[in-house]
Scaffold this motif. Sequence first.
Motif, PDB file in Angstrom:
ATOM      1  N   ARG A 464       7.681   1.494  -9.466  1.00  0.00           N
ATOM      2  CA  ARG A 464       8.307   1.720  -8.155  1.00  0.00           C
ATOM      3  C   ARG A 464       7.902   3.095  -7.612  1.00  0.00           C
ATOM      4  N   LYS A 465       7.879   4.049  -8.488  1.00  0.00           N
ATOM      5  CA  LYS A 465       7.547   5.418  -8.051  1.00  0.00           C
ATOM      6  C   LYS A 465       6.153   5.481  -7.452  1.00  0.00           C
ATOM      7  N   SER A 466       5.216   4.720  -8.118  1.00  0.00           N
ATOM      8  CA  SER A 466       3.831   4.792  -7.639  1.00  0.00           C
ATOM      9  C   SER A 466       3.588   3.907  -6.429  1.00  0.00           C
ATOM     10  N   GLY A 467       4.581   3.072  -6.138  1.00  0.00           N
ATOM     11  CA  GLY A 467       4.419   2.175  -4.999  1.00  0.00           C
ATOM     12  C   GLY A 467       3.563   0.975  -5.348  1.00  0.00           C
ATOM     13  N   SER A 468       3.503   0.652  -6.639  1.00  0.00           N
ATOM     14  CA  SER A 468       2.691  -0.511  -7.048  1.00  0.00           C
ATOM     15  C   SER A 468       3.570  -1.748  -7.174  1.00  0.00           C
ATOM     16  N   ARG A 469       2.848  -2.862  -7.418  1.00  0.00           N
ATOM     17  CA  ARG A 469       3.572  -4.111  -7.656  1.00  0.00           C
ATOM     18  C   ARG A 469       2.979  -4.788  -8.888  1.00  0.00           C
ATOM     19  N   ILE A 470       3.885  -5.565  -9.547  1.00  0.00           N
ATOM     20  CA  ILE A 470       3.378  -6.330 -10.705  1.00  0.00           C
ATOM     21  C   ILE A 470       3.637  -7.798 -10.442  1.00  0.00           C
ATOM     22  N   SER A 471       2.580  -8.617 -10.604  1.00  0.00           N
ATOM     23  CA  SER A 471       2.806 -10.060 -10.481  1.00  0.00           C
ATOM     24  C   SER A 471       2.615 -10.674 -11.865  1.00  0.00           C
ATOM     25  N   PHE A 472       3.641 -11.397 -12.303  1.00  0.00           N
ATOM     26  CA  PHE A 472       3.546 -12.062 -13.614  1.00  0.00           C
ATOM     27  C   PHE A 472       4.178 -13.438 -13.507  1.00  0.00           C
ATOM     28  N   ALA A 473       3.353 -14.469 -13.553  1.00  0.00           N
ATOM     29  CA  ALA A 473       3.848 -15.845 -13.510  1.00  0.00           C
ATOM     30  C   ALA A 473       4.005 -16.302 -14.955  1.00  0.00           C
ATOM     31  N   SER A 474       5.235 -16.168 -15.460  1.00  0.00           N
ATOM     32  CA  SER A 474       5.427 -16.461 -16.888  1.00  0.00           C
ATOM     33  C   SER A 474       5.464 -17.956 -17.174  1.00  0.00           C
ATOM     34  N   GLY A 475       5.841 -18.776 -16.131  1.00  0.00           N
ATOM     35  CA  GLY A 475       5.901 -20.228 -16.362  1.00  0.00           C
ATOM     36  C   GLY A 475       7.120 -20.601 -17.168  1.00  0.00           C
ATOM     37  N   GLN A 476       7.178 -21.935 -17.544  1.00  0.00           N
ATOM     38  CA  GLN A 476       8.349 -22.469 -18.235  1.00  0.00           C
ATOM     39  C   GLN A 476       8.279 -22.262 -19.755  1.00  0.00           C
ATOM     40  N   THR A 477       7.033 -22.326 -20.256  1.00  0.00           N
ATOM     41  CA  THR A 477       6.893 -22.377 -21.722  1.00  0.00           C
ATOM     42  C   THR A 477       6.706 -20.989 -22.330  1.00  0.00           C
ATOM     43  N   GLU A 478       7.454 -20.790 -23.397  1.00  0.00           N
ATOM     44  CA  GLU A 478       7.256 -19.545 -24.154  1.00  0.00           C
ATOM     45  C   GLU A 478       6.141 -19.777 -25.179  1.00  0.00           C
ATOM     46  N   HIS A 479       5.383 -18.715 -25.465  1.00  0.00           N
ATOM     47  CA  HIS A 479       4.333 -18.820 -26.510  1.00  0.00           C
ATOM     48  C   HIS A 479       4.644 -17.816 -27.595  1.00  0.00           C
ATOM     49  N   TRP A 480       4.546 -18.275 -28.823  1.00  0.00           N
ATOM     50  CA  TRP A 480       4.902 -17.426 -29.966  1.00  0.00           C
ATOM     51  C   TRP A 480       3.633 -16.941 -30.675  1.00  0.00           C
ATOM     52  N   VAL A 481       3.590 -15.652 -30.858  1.00  0.00           N
ATOM     53  CA  VAL A 481       2.410 -15.076 -31.512  1.00  0.00           C
ATOM     54  C   VAL A 481       2.855 -14.199 -32.686  1.00  0.00           C
ATOM     55  N   LEU A 482       1.863 -13.806 -33.512  1.00  0.00           N
ATOM     56  CA  LEU A 482       2.164 -12.941 -34.653  1.00  0.00           C
ATOM     57  C   LEU A 482       2.027 -11.490 -34.252  1.00  0.00           C
ATOM     58  N   GLY A 483       3.052 -10.691 -34.544  1.00  0.00           N
ATOM     59  CA  GLY A 483       2.967  -9.277 -34.204  1.00  0.00           C
ATOM     60  C   GLY A 483       4.314  -8.609 -34.370  1.00  0.00           C
ATOM     61  N   GLY A 484       4.412  -7.380 -33.790  1.00  0.00           N
ATOM     62  CA  GLY A 484       5.681  -6.651 -33.792  1.00  0.00           C
ATOM     63  C   GLY A 484       6.103  -6.502 -32.336  1.00  0.00           C
ATOM     64  N   ARG A 485       7.312  -6.840 -32.093  1.00  0.00           N
ATOM     65  CA  ARG A 485       7.809  -6.911 -30.727  1.00  0.00           C
ATOM     66  C   ARG A 485       7.643  -5.566 -30.005  1.00  0.00           C
ATOM     67  N   LEU A 486       8.156  -4.505 -30.636  1.00  0.00           N
ATOM     68  CA  LEU A 486       8.140  -3.192 -29.987  1.00  0.00           C
ATOM     69  C   LEU A 486       6.731  -2.655 -29.859  1.00  0.00           C
ATOM     70  N   ARG A 487       5.910  -2.905 -30.897  1.00  0.00           N
ATOM     71  CA  ARG A 487       4.540  -2.382 -30.837  1.00  0.00           C
ATOM     72  C   ARG A 487       3.764  -3.070 -29.728  1.00  0.00           C
ATOM     73  N   LEU A 488       3.998  -4.398 -29.564  1.00  0.00           N
ATOM     74  CA  LEU A 488       3.297  -5.096 -28.462  1.00  0.00           C
ATOM     75  C   LEU A 488       3.773  -4.540 -27.120  1.00  0.00           C
ATOM     76  N   GLN A 489       5.084  -4.257 -27.036  1.00  0.00           N
ATOM     77  CA  GLN A 489       5.624  -3.640 -25.801  1.00  0.00           C
ATOM     78  C   GLN A 489       4.905  -2.325 -25.534  1.00  0.00           C
ATOM     79  N   GLN A 490       4.784  -1.540 -26.579  1.00  0.00           N
ATOM     80  CA  GLN A 490       4.142  -0.218 -26.446  1.00  0.00           C
ATOM     81  C   GLN A 490       2.720  -0.373 -25.913  1.00  0.00           C
ATOM     82  N   VAL A 491       1.971  -1.368 -26.461  1.00  0.00           N
ATOM     83  CA  VAL A 491       0.580  -1.600 -26.017  1.00  0.00           C
ATOM     84  C   VAL A 491       0.581  -1.958 -24.527  1.00  0.00           C
ATOM     85  N   LEU A 492       1.459  -2.899 -24.173  1.00  0.00           N
ATOM     86  CA  LEU A 492       1.467  -3.353 -22.765  1.00  0.00           C
ATOM     87  C   LEU A 492       1.855  -2.196 -21.836  1.00  0.00           C
TER      88      LEU A 492
END
Length: 605
Positions: A464-492
């Motif tokens: 919001r501060k930078s005045g940008s926008r994020i578009s993310f169409a997550s859809g209905q289905t969740e996908h499960w992958v192998l990893g660490g929740r917080l670490r993946l958050q950190q990467v993103l």
Amino acid sequence: MAAVFALLFLMSLLAYPQVQASFVKDAQVAAKSTLRLVSGAVDQAIGKYQPIPGLIADDPIFRDLLHQTGNNGIVPFVNEKLRHIAGSVGASDIYIMDPSGTTVAASNYRDERSFMGNNFAYRPYFYKALAGEATQFHALGTTSGERGFFFSVPILDGISVIGVLALKVTVELFEGAWSGSPLEIIVADPNGVAFLASHDDYRLRSLAPLSDGVRARIAETRQFPLNAVTPIPFSANVIAPSAVEVTLGEVGSEIHYLAESEPLSLSGWHAIVLTPLGPITSQAIYALIVWNLATGAIALAALALIQRRARIFERIRVEQTQRDLLEKMVRERTADLDTANISLRSEVNERKIAEERLRKTQKDLVQAGKLAALGQMSAALSHEINQPLAAVKSYADNAALYIERNRTAEAKANIARISEMTDRMAKISRHLRNFARRPGDKLNAIPVCEVIREAVALMDPQVRKSGSRISFASGQTEHWVLGGRLRLQQVLVNIMTNAIDAMEGQSQKLMDISIDCADETVAIHVRDHGPGLKQDALNQAFEAFFTTKDAGAGMGLGLSISYNIIEDFGGKLTASNHPDGGGIFTVELRRAPAEDLPLIQVAAQ
Ligand code: ADP
């Protein structure tokens, strides 16, 4: 080589007498057997004829003949009888002499050289027989010119001798059997006259000069013509014990013989066999030459063998030296290799230690990076938290006023807003706490869309501060992958922070987040509408401390840490540019196996 042959030659010279003696011995053995044959034949013949005259002389017809001297009527009958007997006993002549020595009957009465009428009073065989003695004599026939043995007996009438019967045997028969032999055979009488000889040159010649007495007796008995009885050029020489060398012939043409002699049963007679020494010598020399050649060949073969062995030994020695050299070189090389190995091992150890240090440093840096991100976010966060706090304060103040004025409905609405605000602040605080925590290594099944949504929520203040926008169409289905929740958050969060930075100053500040699913993997694409990655950034964006940002603005750690985190998950982090501009970061993660999914999720699928 020459020395070998010289030695052999010398040995041959030394061995020659022995070799020759051995051949001489062989020749002696052969000569002795010939000698036995010769003497046997002569003895046998004499033995055979000796008794015959005695047997014949007993016939009364001879007495009749001798008593009727001058009456020739009986003579033809006696002649014929004698001829018949001579033919049957194999005698050459049988004849009868009256006491004057005149032949009165003869088996050869028909021959031209008949003895009939011949007087043999001078012959010892006559006068000895007339004296009553059976006699044997040898001579050259005066009538026949043939050599012969004469056997005579007295013809008796009672005790008085009335005549003599003689039987003659010629000797040519023996010599005929000897002709053709390389040996010289001589049968000599007691005077040393060669009465029989295989070589006609030596017949009736003497082995040594005759004494005058002997010569006189020969002349007297007309045994041999004296002029024929010349000495044979003969010399004897003892060459070895029981070996006599005889030389025959005149000086210059003499022939050397090995002589063997044996007495006959006839008293004083000897048979002599002469074996030419020339062939014996040649045989000895030939044998020595053959021996020399054979020994020489053996010596040469032995020499060749010795040389060959010497060559083989030399080769083995050279090979051994080469092998030793090679082994030494190999040992040296091995020692070098060992040294190299040791230094390599120590290098590997150093590397391992360095890697270990790097890993630790990276871990520390991850933490530091997170703290840096936290620092960056803290300003925005304080704004985010201060704002709801200020709102909570004013809502609370207002709620108190509404309660005073008994306007409970408005007061309730304000309290509800306060509750919402505190929820929001609690959420932010929770994210921060999670972000700052050092993650464990364990991999879990995590829901991709939810994690993206959480990261987006975390980024909300910056966006919001930078005045940008994020578009993310997550859809209905969740996908499960192998990893660490917080670490993946950190990467993103890192990727999104970079995207916002890149889009600074751009007209369109839009970030597209999408998901791509494959059988085994799930990919998250974050595309921005910035200027895209420059070539060096494309090559090195994931390297630690690579940054194109101003000092203080970036540490160049975000992508490096992110890259390692995704790799820890067994996934991939890649960067590229969109054909229409802007950078794309793709996080590819492995799908979680069904047994790892939460039960509720499995049931939903
Ligand atoms: P920092 O952000 O501190 O520089 P990073 O590791 O996060 O460190 O990024 C390294 C570099 O990668 C950045 O300095 C920038 O040059 C480049 N980069 C990262 N994301 C983008 C993007 N979305 N667009 C263009 N360049 C990017």
